[in-house]
Write an enzyme that holds these catalytic residues in place. Structure first.
Site, short mmCIF file in Angstrom:
data_model
loop_
_atom_site.label_atom_id
_atom_site.label_comp_id
_atom_site.label_asym_id
_atom_site.label_seq_id
_atom_site.Cartn_x
_atom_site.Cartn_y
_atom_site.Cartn_z
N CYS A 167 0.84 -1.21 0.00
CA CYS A 167 0.00 0.00 0.00
C CYS A 167 0.87 1.26 0.00
O CYS A 167 1.59 1.51 -0.97
CB CYS A 167 -0.98 -0.04 1.16
SG CYS A 167 -2.33 1.15 0.99
N HIS A 199 -3.94 -4.89 -0.04
CA HIS A 199 -3.52 -5.44 1.26
C HIS A 199 -3.61 -6.96 1.24
O HIS A 199 -4.69 -7.51 1.51
CB HIS A 199 -4.41 -4.87 2.38
CG HIS A 199 -4.14 -3.43 2.66
ND1 HIS A 199 -3.11 -3.02 3.49
CD2 HIS A 199 -4.72 -2.32 2.19
CE1 HIS A 199 -3.09 -1.69 3.53
NE2 HIS A 199 -4.05 -1.24 2.75
N GLU A 217 -2.60 -8.95 3.36
CA GLU A 217 -2.91 -9.41 4.73
C GLU A 217 -4.39 -9.36 5.04
O GLU A 217 -4.84 -9.90 6.04
CB GLU A 217 -2.09 -8.59 5.75
CG GLU A 217 -2.56 -7.16 6.00
CD GLU A 217 -2.09 -6.13 4.97
OE1 GLU A 217 -1.62 -6.53 3.88
OE2 GLU A 217 -2.21 -4.92 5.25
#
Lengths: 251, 197
Positions: free
Chosen positions: B77, B179, B181
């Protein structure tokens, strides 16, 4: 293409989900983590956890719960309920929440939105508005819908966006619990007037209601609770239905 | 194997740490040069504003550390945008690993394009080892107002009115705008492939 989002909402009290019904495939439907992980697995795009605990212990319990959710759930989630300060938000974000939602506290002290967006960025600041249609317009209600105001919803939403809210979570009190569909007019009005995403909430009963809120209501995301919790609708079927209607969905 | 997550004032380090834990890996969050240099893998996360983040990195001397790393580095990001040359966000000179400009999304018609882009978008044209277990057109979770333009180092493309770089790669530097994650199982696959490099 950016997809529309389907967001189940889980009410939390004392670290447990309030509306948890018969899910045969999970051990404990009252466990927010198990239920959240199940929704994630079924294709929910995000989750909202709304804490309705009223005790003094709530903050600690909530931050511990948020950490456990963040450990186990691999999609973004928002935490809301009684958040009133930069410090409240700092604790929750550091515990692993992706976004927080504020409601009454932000209305009473709008600078809170400026402070939060400056400190943490707009992307994690969701402004929740409870709204009711009366006397020909939509007005803001506070304290979980118990306290009326004379402020028009559109005015508060515009001010909030200017102050740094990153998304609006709009719940229509007229529609909530009715299963007769979302409030399409105010949702569309907000979506057209704001350059931030609008999450529609309240009134979902059928798959067609979701299609309507994404097309006629121009919502960016739709939130629902009981129809998912009571398994009246399953997320994979809902997303397939919407996709076949030409609405962008993630699978 | 030692995996380090760079600690600075724009990190969403907790989510990245948890995602690594789900893969059975402990991520060490640090801003110590020796710790970072001795790692096998370095993750450079980020949520925040570019100029504030760059000032912080320069003050800590982390700008020189990051650009001279030789092990695999993954920017996420804002981390990806900071690895580019320049960002329109407060007219900020960035680290310059990728020779690309970072620009702000502009809505062609008022309020048509919501900014930031928040949500799931598909990525195409995947050609990097980190996408080994990612099908073409997979959906990833994005939250951003600025984007890196397309360039020779683009290894995945996304579209939000215009086509832009969803991922970049140059030598040992990998970067993703979304993202991983927070991008469900398919995002986890990307982190896993990165850790196996």
């Amino acid at each position: 293409m950016l997809t529309k989002r389907i967001i189940p909402c889980l009410d939390i009290k004392d670290g447990r989900t309030v509306k948890g019904v018969n899910f045969e495939n999970i051990r404990d439907a009252g466990d927010p983590i198990e239920l959240g992980a199940l929704y994630a697995q079924q294709g929910a795009d995000e989750l909202v956890f709304l804490d309705i605990t009223a005790t003094n212990e709530r903050r600690k319990t909530l931050s511990e719960l948020v950490t456990r959710i963040a450990q186990h759930v691999n999609i973004p989630f928002t935490v809301g309920g009684g958040i009133a300060s930069v410090e409240d938000v700092s604790v929750l974000l550091n515990s692993g929440a992706d976004k927080i939602s504020v409601n009454t506290a932000a209305f009473k002290r709008p600078e809170l939105l400026n402070e939060l967006s400056r400190e943490f960025g707009s992307q994690c600041v969701v402004l929740a508005i409870d709204t009711r249609f009366e006397n020909g317009d939509w007005y803001v209600y506070l304290n979980g819908g118990r306290v009326a105001t004379t402020t028009k919803t559109i005015d508060w939403a515009k001010e909030a966006a200017e102050r740094g809210a990153g998304e609006i979570l709009l719940t229509s009190m007229n529609n909530d619990g009715t299963k007769q569909g979302f409030a399409l007019d105010i949702t569309a009005q907000l979506s057209q007037s704001l350059n931030i995403p609008v999450i529609a909430s309240g009134g979902a009963g059928t798959m067609e209601h979701f299609a309507d809120v994404f097309t006629k209501g121009q919502a960016d995301a739709a939130l629902a609770a009981s129809i998912f919790h009571y398994k009246e609708m399953e997320i994979p079927e809902l997303k397939t239905y919407l996709y076949n209607k030409g609405i962008q969905m993630r699978f | 194997m030692k995996t380090v997550i760079i600690k600075y004032n724009a990190g969403n380090t907790r989510s990245v740490q948890f995602a690594l834990e789900r893969l059975g890996v402990t991520g060490i969050v640090t801003d110590d040069e020796a710790e970072i240099r001795s790692a096998d893998k370095v993750i450079f996360p980020g949520v925040g504003e570019a100029s504030t983040a760059m000032n912080y990195l320069r003050n800590k001397g982390l700008d020189k550390v990051i650009t001279t790393l030789e092990q695999p580095v993954l920017g996420i990001c804002l981390g990806m945008q900071l690895l580019c040359k320049h960002s329109e966000e407060n007219n900020t000179d960035c680290l310059g690993v990728f020779d690309l400009a970072v620009k702000k999304f502009e809505s062609p018609v008022e309020n048509m394009l919501k900014i930031p882009q928040i949500g799931w978008n598909n990525i195409t044209g995947l050609h990097s080892t980190i996408f080994e277990h990612v099908p073409e057109n997979s959906y990833m979770y994005f939250v951003h107002s600025y984007y890196a333009a397309l360039g020779p180092e683009t290894v995945a493309t996304a579209n939000y009115v215009i086509n832009y770089s969803a991922a970049l790669q140059k030598n040992n530097f990998y970067a993703v705008q979304f993202h991983p994650e927070k991008s469900a199982d398919v995002g986890g696959n990307i982190l896993e492939s990165f850790l196996k490099l």
